[in-house]
Design an enzyme around this catalytic site. Structure first.
Site, short mmCIF file in Angstrom:
data_model
loop_
_atom_site.label_atom_id
_atom_site.label_comp_id
_atom_site.label_asym_id
_atom_site.label_seq_id
_atom_site.Cartn_x
_atom_site.Cartn_y
_atom_site.Cartn_z
N CYS A 116 -24.91 -54.85 -9.27
CA CYS A 116 -23.66 -55.21 -8.60
C CYS A 116 -22.93 -53.92 -8.27
CB CYS A 116 -22.79 -56.12 -9.47
SG CYS A 116 -21.46 -56.91 -8.53
N CYS A 118 -19.43 -53.81 -8.47
CA CYS A 118 -18.03 -53.90 -8.91
C CYS A 118 -17.61 -52.79 -9.87
CB CYS A 118 -17.72 -55.27 -9.49
SG CYS A 118 -18.73 -55.71 -10.91
N CYS A 126 -16.96 -56.71 -5.52
CA CYS A 126 -18.41 -56.59 -5.75
C CYS A 126 -19.18 -56.09 -4.53
CB CYS A 126 -18.98 -57.94 -6.20
SG CYS A 126 -18.27 -58.52 -7.75
N LYS A 193 -23.25 -68.91 -10.06
CA LYS A 193 -22.18 -68.14 -10.69
C LYS A 193 -20.84 -68.57 -10.12
CE LYS A 193 -20.37 -63.49 -11.28
NZ LYS A 193 -20.69 -62.06 -11.35
N ARG A 203 -14.54 -57.58 -17.67
CA ARG A 203 -14.03 -56.69 -16.62
C ARG A 203 -13.37 -55.46 -17.22
NH1 ARG A 203 -12.06 -61.16 -12.15
NH2 ARG A 203 -14.16 -61.99 -11.82
N ARG A 218 -12.29 -62.87 -6.50
CA ARG A 218 -13.65 -62.93 -5.97
C ARG A 218 -13.97 -64.30 -5.35
NH1 ARG A 218 -14.71 -58.23 -8.45
NH2 ARG A 218 -15.13 -57.99 -10.68
N LYS A 249 -23.61 -69.66 -14.86
CA LYS A 249 -22.61 -68.80 -15.48
C LYS A 249 -21.23 -69.22 -15.03
CE LYS A 249 -21.06 -64.08 -15.21
NZ LYS A 249 -21.05 -62.88 -14.45
N SER A 275 -18.04 -63.43 -21.46
CA SER A 275 -17.15 -62.73 -22.37
C SER A 275 -15.98 -63.60 -22.84
CB SER A 275 -16.64 -61.45 -21.71
OG SER A 275 -16.01 -61.74 -20.47
N TYR A 314 -23.29 -62.18 -26.18
CA TYR A 314 -22.86 -60.97 -26.88
C TYR A 314 -23.20 -61.04 -28.36
CZ TYR A 314 -20.70 -60.07 -22.45
OH TYR A 314 -20.54 -59.86 -21.10
C1 PBG Z 1 -20.35 -58.46 -12.15
C2 PBG Z 1 -20.46 -59.33 -13.34
C3 PBG Z 1 -19.45 -60.05 -14.00
C4 PBG Z 1 -20.04 -60.61 -15.14
C5 PBG Z 1 -21.38 -60.24 -15.12
N1 PBG Z 1 -21.62 -59.47 -14.01
C6 PBG Z 1 -18.01 -60.17 -13.75
C7 PBG Z 1 -17.50 -60.73 -12.50
O1 PBG Z 1 -18.22 -61.30 -11.68
O2 PBG Z 1 -16.31 -60.59 -12.29
C8 PBG Z 1 -19.31 -61.43 -16.18
C9 PBG Z 1 -19.88 -61.38 -17.55
C10 PBG Z 1 -18.96 -61.79 -18.65
O3 PBG Z 1 -17.79 -62.21 -18.44
O4 PBG Z 1 -19.40 -61.72 -19.80
N2 PBG Z 1 -20.16 -58.98 -10.93
#
Ligand code: PBG
Length: 328
Positions: A116, A118, A126, A193, A203, A218, A249, A275, A314
């Site tokens: 990615c 970002c 992103c 996603k 983040r 996003r 996700k 997360s 995690y």
């Molecule tokens: C990057 C990305 C994100 C996550 C994984 N890859 C964040 C987002 O899309 O803002 C989130 C993972 C997490 O919250 O544990 N684009």
């Protein structure tokens, strides 16, 4: 009925409960996310994600070594480059970490790498913005992603995992990989996603929050939580374009999607316990409100029941201990 329906006979004790279980979670199916940050002087604990650190180049290898001893063999790497840009990105920092990991551990581990932009952009989106900075340009972004994926594969990544949600990136990456271990490098697509608020702690760890301007979030590329059909379209397209593994996700709030998608599309499914959902359990545990280890195992069991083979969490590095504590 001849006999009253007595369901409690099969719940009597731990051995019989173990015998009749329909799904089981094992460390083999868990994937541990890793953050490595360019220029960092010492590892930093990520707020909310107990046991997870933003790693230096050196501490990254030490963490992996410790994880391998705990039985974890699959990892998802996030490289956070020191230099940010709006158009010109170098995959070099992350590529170097991949090479170092593979040099140290080779086939002892399976290394997936998030693809990615970002963590590399000045604005935290992103992808690459148009001149008016009110739109993420699809074509230019896909080109930059394919370039990064190719460099990660060349450096020895076992799997590249695009998380950007641009259109057509799976096909472009597959094409870019054709002559670099194309028949060996897996592609795991963040296919379903959703545009979620549960990505907060990540983040901060990946230095990737949108930093304002015309585009505040996003929503123009991630899936609206109220549009399950969009997730079906996205997942079937990514499967057709050459993804080996598909992902849902976040996890807990999207179990219906995981259940339905995994029955409809017969490819391996991964789920990302993101997360925010991981941190929610940790915070409740810290307040003495629940048992963290058992609550995490309960969430993983729900993922397996709903149809996931792979669980990105995690807590992978704590799983052996937590699974033991949950054996009751
Ligand atoms: C990057 C990305 C994100 C996550 C994984 N890859 C964040 C987002 O899309 O803002 C989130 C993972 C997490 O919250 O544990 N684009």
């Amino acid at each position: 009925m001849a006999y009253p329906l007595t369901l409690r006979r099969l719940r009597q004790g731990p051995i019989v409960r173990g015998l009749v279980r329909e799904v089981r979670v094992s460390v083999d199916q868990l994937m541990q996310p890793l953050f490595v940050v360019e220029g960092l002087r010492a590892p930093e604990q990520v707020p909310g994600l107990t046991g997870v650190h933003r790693e230096t180049e050196a501490s990254l290898l030490k963490s992996i070594e410790a994880d391998l001893k705990k039985g974890v063999r699959s990892f998802l790497l996030f490289g956070v480059p020191g230099k940010k840009s709006s158009r010109a990105f170098s995959p070099e920092f992350t590529a170097r970490q991949i090479a170092a990991i593979k040099r140290a551990f080779g086939e002892d581990l399976f290394l997936a790498v998030d693809v990615c932009l970002c963590s590399s952009t000045t604005h935290g989106q992103c992808g690459i913005l148009n001149d008016a900075e009110d739109h993420v340009e699809n074509g230019a972004t896909v080109e930059a992603l394919a370039h990064a994926a190719r460099s990660f594969a060349e450096s020895g990544a076992d799997c590249v995992a695009p998380s950007d949600m641009m259109d057509g990136r799976v096909r472009a990456i597959r094409e870019a990989l054709r002559d670099v271990r194309g028949d060996r490098t897996l592609l795991m697509s963040y296919a379903a996603k959703f545009h979620s608020k549960f990505y907060g702690p990540f983040r901060a760890a990946a230095d990737s929050a949108p930093k304002g301007g015309a585009l505040k979030d996003r929503a123009t590329y991630q899936i609206d939580p109220a549009r399950p059909r969009d997730a079906f379209l996205s997942a079937s397209r990514d499967a057709q374009e050459g993804a080996d593994i598909l992902m849902v996700k976040p996890g807990m709030a999207y179990l219906d999607m995981l259940f339905r998608l995994s029955r409809k599309i017969r490819q391996p499914w991964a789920v990302y316990e993101v997360s925010g959902e991981f941190a929610a359990v940790e915070l409740m545990a810290q307040q003495g409100l629940i048992s963290g280890p058992q609550a995490h195992v309960e969430a993983w069991t729900a993922f397996a029941r709903a149809g996931a083979q792979i669980i990105i969490t995690y807590g992978a590095r704590s799983a052996r201990e937590w699974l033991k504590q949950s054996e009751t």
